[in-house]
Design a protein around this motif. Structure first.
Motif, PDB file in Angstrom:
ATOM      1  N   SER A   1       0.829  -1.210   0.000  1.00  0.00           N
ATOM      2  CA  SER A   1       0.000   0.000   0.000  1.00  0.00           C
ATOM      3  C   SER A   1       0.863   1.258   0.000  1.00  0.00           C
ATOM      4  CB  SER A   1      -0.904   0.023   1.226  1.00  0.00           C
ATOM      5  OG  SER A   1      -1.680  -1.148   1.275  1.00  0.00           O
ATOM      6  N   GLU A   2       1.954   1.202   0.734  1.00  0.00           N
ATOM      7  CA  GLU A   2       2.852   2.357   0.734  1.00  0.00           C
ATOM      8  C   GLU A   2       3.460   2.544  -0.654  1.00  0.00           C
ATOM      9  OE1 GLU A   2       4.502   2.645   5.257  1.00  0.00           O
ATOM     10  OE2 GLU A   2       5.255   0.989   4.037  1.00  0.00           O
ATOM     11  N   ASN A   3       3.813   1.423  -1.257  1.00  0.00           N
ATOM     12  CA  ASN A   3       4.350   1.490  -2.610  1.00  0.00           C
ATOM     13  C   ASN A   3       3.313   2.068  -3.578  1.00  0.00           C
ATOM     14  OD1 ASN A   3       4.486  -0.454  -5.336  1.00  0.00           O
ATOM     15  ND2 ASN A   3       6.396   0.565  -4.789  1.00  0.00           N
ATOM     16  N   LEU A   4       2.070   1.657  -3.413  1.00  0.00           N
ATOM     17  CA  LEU A   4       1.010   2.191  -4.279  1.00  0.00           C
ATOM     18  C   LEU A   4       0.827   3.690  -4.060  1.00  0.00           C
ATOM     19  CD1 LEU A   4      -1.597  -0.713  -4.099  1.00  0.00           C
ATOM     20  CD2 LEU A   4      -0.255   0.000  -6.098  1.00  0.00           C
ATOM     21  N   THR A   5       1.014   4.122  -2.835  1.00  0.00           N
ATOM     22  CA  THR A   5       0.939   5.561  -2.551  1.00  0.00           C
ATOM     23  C   THR A   5       2.020   6.300  -3.340  1.00  0.00           C
ATOM     24  OG1 THR A   5       0.186   5.030  -0.317  1.00  0.00           O
ATOM     25  CG2 THR A   5       0.929   7.279  -0.711  1.00  0.00           C
ATOM     26  N   GLY A   6       3.221   5.752  -3.305  1.00  0.00           N
ATOM     27  CA  GLY A   6       4.319   6.375  -4.036  1.00  0.00           C
ATOM     28  C   GLY A   6       4.085   6.353  -5.546  1.00  0.00           C
ATOM     29  N   LEU A   7       3.635   5.217  -6.054  1.00  0.00           N
ATOM     30  CA  LEU A   7       3.376   5.124  -7.493  1.00  0.00           C
ATOM     31  C   LEU A   7       2.294   6.107  -7.912  1.00  0.00           C
ATOM     32  CD1 LEU A   7       3.511   1.232  -7.957  1.00  0.00           C
ATOM     33  CD2 LEU A   7       5.161   2.898  -8.847  1.00  0.00           C
ATOM     34  N   SER A   8       1.322   6.322  -7.030  1.00  0.00           N
ATOM     35  CA  SER A   8       0.269   7.288  -7.349  1.00  0.00           C
ATOM     36  C   SER A   8       0.844   8.686  -7.494  1.00  0.00           C
ATOM     37  CB  SER A   8      -0.791   7.286  -6.246  1.00  0.00           C
ATOM     38  OG  SER A   8      -1.421   6.030  -6.196  1.00  0.00           O
ATOM     39  N   ARG A   9       1.741   9.045  -6.591  1.00  0.00           N
ATOM     40  CA  ARG A   9       2.387  10.356  -6.704  1.00  0.00           C
ATOM     41  C   ARG A   9       3.079  10.497  -8.048  1.00  0.00           C
ATOM     42  NH1 ARG A   9       5.030   9.854  -0.821  1.00  0.00           N
ATOM     43  NH2 ARG A   9       3.093  10.162   0.305  1.00  0.00           N
ATOM     44  N   LEU A  10       3.731   9.425  -8.422  1.00  0.00           N
ATOM     45  CA  LEU A  10       4.487   9.425  -9.671  1.00  0.00           C
ATOM     46  C   LEU A  10       3.554   9.629 -10.868  1.00  0.00           C
ATOM     47  CD1 LEU A  10       7.514   8.986  -9.976  1.00  0.00           C
ATOM     48  CD2 LEU A  10       7.073   6.578 -10.374  1.00  0.00           C
ATOM     49  N   ILE A  11       2.512   8.827 -10.921  1.00  0.00           N
ATOM     50  CA  ILE A  11       1.597   8.871 -12.068  1.00  0.00           C
ATOM     51  C   ILE A  11       0.885  10.225 -12.113  1.00  0.00           C
ATOM     52  CG2 ILE A  11      -0.471   7.836 -13.074  1.00  0.00           C
ATOM     53  CD1 ILE A  11       0.469   5.152 -11.783  1.00  0.00           C
ATOM     54  N   ARG A  12       0.600  10.730 -10.926  1.00  0.00           N
ATOM     55  CA  ARG A  12      -0.048  12.045 -10.855  1.00  0.00           C
ATOM     56  C   ARG A  12       0.854  13.132 -11.432  1.00  0.00           C
ATOM     57  NH1 ARG A  12      -2.431  11.629  -5.527  1.00  0.00           N
ATOM     58  NH2 ARG A  12      -0.440  12.182  -4.631  1.00  0.00           N
ATOM     59  N   SER A  13       2.143  12.962 -11.236  1.00  0.00           N
ATOM     60  CA  SER A  13       3.063  14.028 -11.658  1.00  0.00           C
ATOM     61  C   SER A  13       3.130  14.178 -13.177  1.00  0.00           C
ATOM     62  CB  SER A  13       4.463  13.776 -11.100  1.00  0.00           C
ATOM     63  OG  SER A  13       5.105  12.723 -11.792  1.00  0.00           O
ATOM     64  N   TYR A  14       2.733  13.137 -13.898  1.00  0.00           N
ATOM     65  CA  TYR A  14       2.831  13.222 -15.364  1.00  0.00           C
ATOM     66  C   TYR A  14       1.812  14.192 -15.955  1.00  0.00           C
ATOM     67  CZ  TYR A  14       5.413   8.874 -14.525  1.00  0.00           C
ATOM     68  OH  TYR A  14       6.294   7.936 -14.062  1.00  0.00           O
TER      69      TYR A  14
END
Lengths: 431, 431, 431, 431
Positions: free
Chosen positions: B273-286
């Protein structure tokens, strides 16, 4: 949003007075439904009516309660002077906060959609007005090929038509009503009430809420505004590029008393387009906090609230201002056909390079070989400023492949307009 | 995207080999159409077929030409060894670049849509499995009211159903084909070709392009992924919150050989879940560079290219990874009904405060008065850790208003579940 | 970062091999310190040395452990084949992960700082080379006043000098070492170890850490790169604007075999600058997730990790590529003094409007009056394309105020260069 | 910024009245310098003084001129009623706009720096007050190891101390004065004037400007605020996590008349922290448009203006509000030592797992072996809820390695506090 960028029609939707009216309306509607259900006695709803809200007094109560909805309810109780124990029965603050926000966003969208329609009209008009003007098309800021000036407007038309549909969708997404009480479970309030309020406000009942309407809906709305802002910037940057002194194919209209610079009296600047560029940056920036608002803790946390109190009015009001300004700008845009023509010819015929290339291929040359011949001659034009046709005529090797007559016939602007009706048809008559 | 977050199925779509295959296919399809139109002689298209691309060689040519499409065309010419002068006839690089990008995004979306379907299924399953578990609903991270645990999954289900529709729309928006040549005016190529290629690739012809497909379409696509990322974070944060040691209502599954910490052997962390939180930040940044890409100069500039070379694969691959991980996570999520029950009771009955409030109002008290009574007694519970019901029983003033029997009857969890079927019905059977 | 934008020198810093070398070095240094402290027996550290890492094997172990550092430690244990029970003694994963990241960011910054120095040199050179070229200064894309062309480069020089200082600061901020164990409290490891490792790696001991180095440091680093990206875009956009066909004051160098367009052989496009614009957007986008990474839960959560695994290498590598490209671009930038002169004169003397304005004020006119006179005459130039001086000469009212001789003397370009030495001095000799 | 988040002290800096005062001051200072230089006659400056600005009248003039600075100058001319032909001599609008913005940002920073100092004080106080409280440290939201509660505050102290230094730097960067006229070349105004104005306003002369102060300076300023916002969110999220019902180690203070929920009278919500989370999102969002503002066209375009008119006041005012709120929040934060103790023990001794691990290694076990033993026993605790020490005592294999006495001695909280003075010393006495 600062007054400079606020038009009354839309900013009034975001004022306290409007908000309190909607809040009271939601409470009243909920009471009507509760009366029908006999959860509360008849007669409560009809009392819930106020001509005027003493906003200072409401804020005063809030200083104590530290809760805006409770302050409002307390105020109303003070005012209507009757037993209002049944107001807000089984409801939670978000029931009125979120439903009100839906009303405000929906109403704001109506205005923005109307602007988009008007914008489409002026773009279409400009596209038609300039359908006969041949200009140079540019890629990388460099002259590419001749084309029709009106295609620029047609292109923007198609883009804003997509934006219109996107905003329609986003408006629909945002137009939901939530009256399901704490944690959204309808424990203390019947689903009938939500349906009742929704119908009266022309919203859809939320299919499932936590304590709040899920924020992916709002993220979609602000994302859509951000995309529209991108399109506005797209038009604005085109105009800024076309109004550069050396290009000067268009100009924003400039009123008689206007002053371009405090220092340089000769200036006529594309300030509206520059301003639209800046407003686009602003509207675009609202998308990040809106996206961050999606992940609320458990059945809700209130971190989204501060963000929305600012960006919801700001985004709607700035977009309203930007669209209004853009419509005006396009409507009054001055086009300089003479300059367009001058620019079209300024590259000494190089814009015909592809046509020559393809003709050489037609005669049987390989693409590679043809490309090399054309490129080499083109480079001479860059260096010597002579006309491309003249340079080609001096390439004796070339003239063994292609006749002089044929060569000259290629330098014909009208060739580039043959599919213009097809495109206009695609753009302006699709569904 | 780094290998750690790349699944072969989707990352292969973004490799050179796949790209070159699509490029060649577009060229071949265009040739087929041009042959039908008799613009080029029969037989060209059928030669445009290659089993294998020597990618190093193509890059070698690009070093000279500084142009990737020309390098590719040159390579193909070398390889198929026949007269390919008619390949790319009347086309510009963006015709194949943008159409290929459309194919890649569309194909990637197919995979993502499939994931979303699977995710909906596991969410629905979990919602059903936990439809009988009463838990505490929380707002502000603080216990609010009893509710059904399954509502969390039902809520996520509805959110991802919206995301599914959004991605469907975004996929449709992005699935356009552009074969209209330089500056998009069909000067050297008949619109028939675009229609032909589009049909074969299951894309729609672009209604009007500049030299490129307009980038508002792509902005819409990346915005949609950003919203989905927000929803993923929403689920991830919920799990992280529920797996906190003190809460421990759920736990990510933990395999036998897994190690939670290099230092602390007892740890079981919600790392997915923490990893998914980080990946979400990443995808959001695009989304920001995608929005900035909309405003290209004139008929195109190439500033969008560097952005898309990175974010198009990164966003699709990261989203594929995140959704796959999320599906797995939900599917294997361990739920601890005992802990849920423990937590539900841990606030000593305070979660019934609203119910008591409403009952007091029912007896005839004003909302204000009732609120004060309940709040005062509630505060005692916070301070003394005694049970709310016991505290209330000691309020003699209160017992004059409400009978002890009635009071006790209010402390009933099942009361909070009465509309659960209604909500499930709304969520899972709508349209 | 994709290979297209990766230079080996910097990308190698971000490869597994480099990382594992640093990890092992940190473990070795920690062991040395622990040996000194007699916490562990002598002889452990010297065994911790590996020529080569079997990365596939490490990943294989990670599949089981689901923990990268533990996989690494297990692998090293397998390899060095001795009792390594004392390796990692009292440490936690983040001790090596975060310290390694600091090493990588510091080393990358060294490269970037070197680039910035080189960039400053080429900008200074260009500023000096063009110190004698009078050009038109533009505001709003519109001709404003004559100025020195070299001021553009001097301005960029000053901006990048600020960027150099900013990156120096950011590098310092990021160069901290953390070896304080779980939750950062030095419970199982003496602070001496951290100091020892820090010194050997030329880092500073972190003044206080949670389990991880605080992420505001990293946010500062990525913010700084984002600002530098903004400055790169600033230069890139200037070049793109100056290379527009109608302006053509500069041109990116164009190699002999280069091809500008697959369709139009005549084209020379500012593709490097456009590419830099795109790369800037990309680098800018990393700032949002870096900012979101600051708020980690309690003594750490691992949400930052996925973000940093991607953006740390991507940002450094893309910035390295962009700076290298920019240096090259500036170094080889072709400047067209003839075109600069042509443009300077193209507005028919309107660029002297302020000078005339001020002279009229000098003669005793009010600013308002003077502004009106100048603006009215300027508008005639816009409309009739005649020269401003000629238009003014025909204003008989004006000639009563100012002599013809005086008027003519105002149209002097050299007047605009008088403070050029002052400015160059400010820029190039400050501190 | 909306009134809800505006404190008068700072919002007044951003009101028209303040702005016009600064504008007039700049004009007056410039006149003083020009008088000294004898460019203009003596006596102008002293007339440039106004007690009161009729803002409505200025806006009225702007409707015609469409230029705010010209409207202002015209108004002043009307008002002071003397010959002001020499006011603004040789200057351009940006000379006063940008210098005024510098004054406003500098003054706002002074206030923010003062807040940061106060915040540092309250954090230090709290760190000292809680230096004796042993709590559980958490990673991944899961109990990790015992630690001192005060370390949380010490950590935030160190983070905000960095922020203080960053803002100091950013303030310095932004505090520049520009009085160099159109395109920044000092053509019509002597550099002496800029130096004179700068000194009087306590700003630095800009080393080189275009027509405007370069926007990388402002980007640095807003980036710094964004980082501070990230740190505020960091503290806010910590408090929200610690105030969760199940954790309840701290609580925001709750006033007597405050109401937590309109529906649930028992609620005490961490609304200040949630609000700070939202405000952080907002402040963070300003960084993107600020970064996009860097790349202005040529010697300036005005796209930055709309952005700054909104984000400059909004960022400063919101940050002022957030810091004020945070100071208050920390100062009045209630800490529950009992709950902290309860939580510390709630994991049944598992928090000692590393200590046991290291002791086993000390006895001669390999790290791998020791890890396995500890992890296996730890898993039993998770499953059976028995105490870790009891579980270990039942592991007969283990008791062959380690004596019971030794084992029991490991379960000692004070062991975890031994370096607390060292850390406090590092944090609070550095430089």
């Amino acid at each position: 949003m600062i007054p400079r960028y606020s038009r009354k029609e839309i900013s009034s939707i975001w004022e306290d007075d409007y908000k309190f009216k909607v809040w009271l309306k939601i409470e009243r509607l909920a009471c009507q439904a509760q009366e029908e259900l006999k959860v509360i006695p008849k007669g409560v709803a009809e009392k819930l009516s106020l001509e005027y809200f003493d906003i200072a007094r409401i804020h005063e109560i809030e200083v104590d309660t530290k809760h805006d909805v409770i302050a409002f309810l307390t105020y109303v109780a003070e005012k209507v002077g009757v037993d209002i124990r049944y107001m807000h029965y089984g409801m939670t603050s978000s029931d009125i906060l979120d439903t009100c926000l839906a009303v405000q966003l929906k109403r704001s969208s109506d205005i923005l959609l109307e602007h988009l329609k008007n914008l489409l009209n002026v773009l279409k008009k400009k596209a038609e007005d300039t359908k006969d003007i041949i200009c140079v098309g540019r890629s990388h800021g460099v002259h590419a090929e001749p084309m029709i000036f009106g295609l620029k407007f047609a292109r923007f038309y198609a883009e804003f038509k997509r934006n219109y549909e996107r905003l329609k969708n986003a408006q629909k997404e945002i137009s939901t009503c939530k009256v399901s009480g704490a944690v959204g479970s309808f424990t203390h309030i019947d689903p009938y009430v939500e349906g009742y309020v929704a119908k009266a406000l022309e919203l859809n009942p939320e299919s499932i809420a936590s304590q709040v309407i899920p924020r992916d809906r709002h993220a979609m709305f602000f994302s859509t505004l951000a995309i529209i802002a991108g399109s506005i910037e797209n038009v604005a940057v085109e105009i800024r590029n076309l109004q550069k002194t050396e290009v000067m194919e268009v100009s924003e209209s400039f009123s008689i008393k206007q002053k371009g610079s405090s220092a340089m009296p000769h200036k006529r600047n594309p300030i509206l387009s520059e301003n639209l560029t800046g407003l686009s940056r602003l509207i675009r920036s609202y998308v990040m906090p809106a996206l961050e608002n999606i992940a609320l803790w458990h059945e809700r946390d209130i971190s989204h609230s501060a963000v929305e109190r600012c960006i919801a009015p700001d985004a709607c009001i700035a977009m309203d201002f930007a669209l209004t300004r853009l419509i005006n700008l396009i409507e009054n845009l001055i086009i300089y056909p003479e300059n367009i023509k001058r620019n079209l010819n300024s590259l000494n015929g190089l814009v015909f390079s592809q046509r020559v290339l393809l003709e050489l291929i037609n005669t049987g040359l390989s693409r590679e070989k043809a490309y090399k011949i054309v490129q080499q001659n083109a480079m001479k034009v860059w260096e010597n400023k002579s006309h491309f046709l003249e340079v080609l005529k001096e390439d004796s090797e070339l003239l063994e492949i292609i006749t002089l007559e044929k060569l000259e016939s290629l330098f014909d602007f009208t060739y580039y307009t043959k599919h213009i009706d097809y495109i206009y048809n695609q753009v302006f008559t699709e569904n």
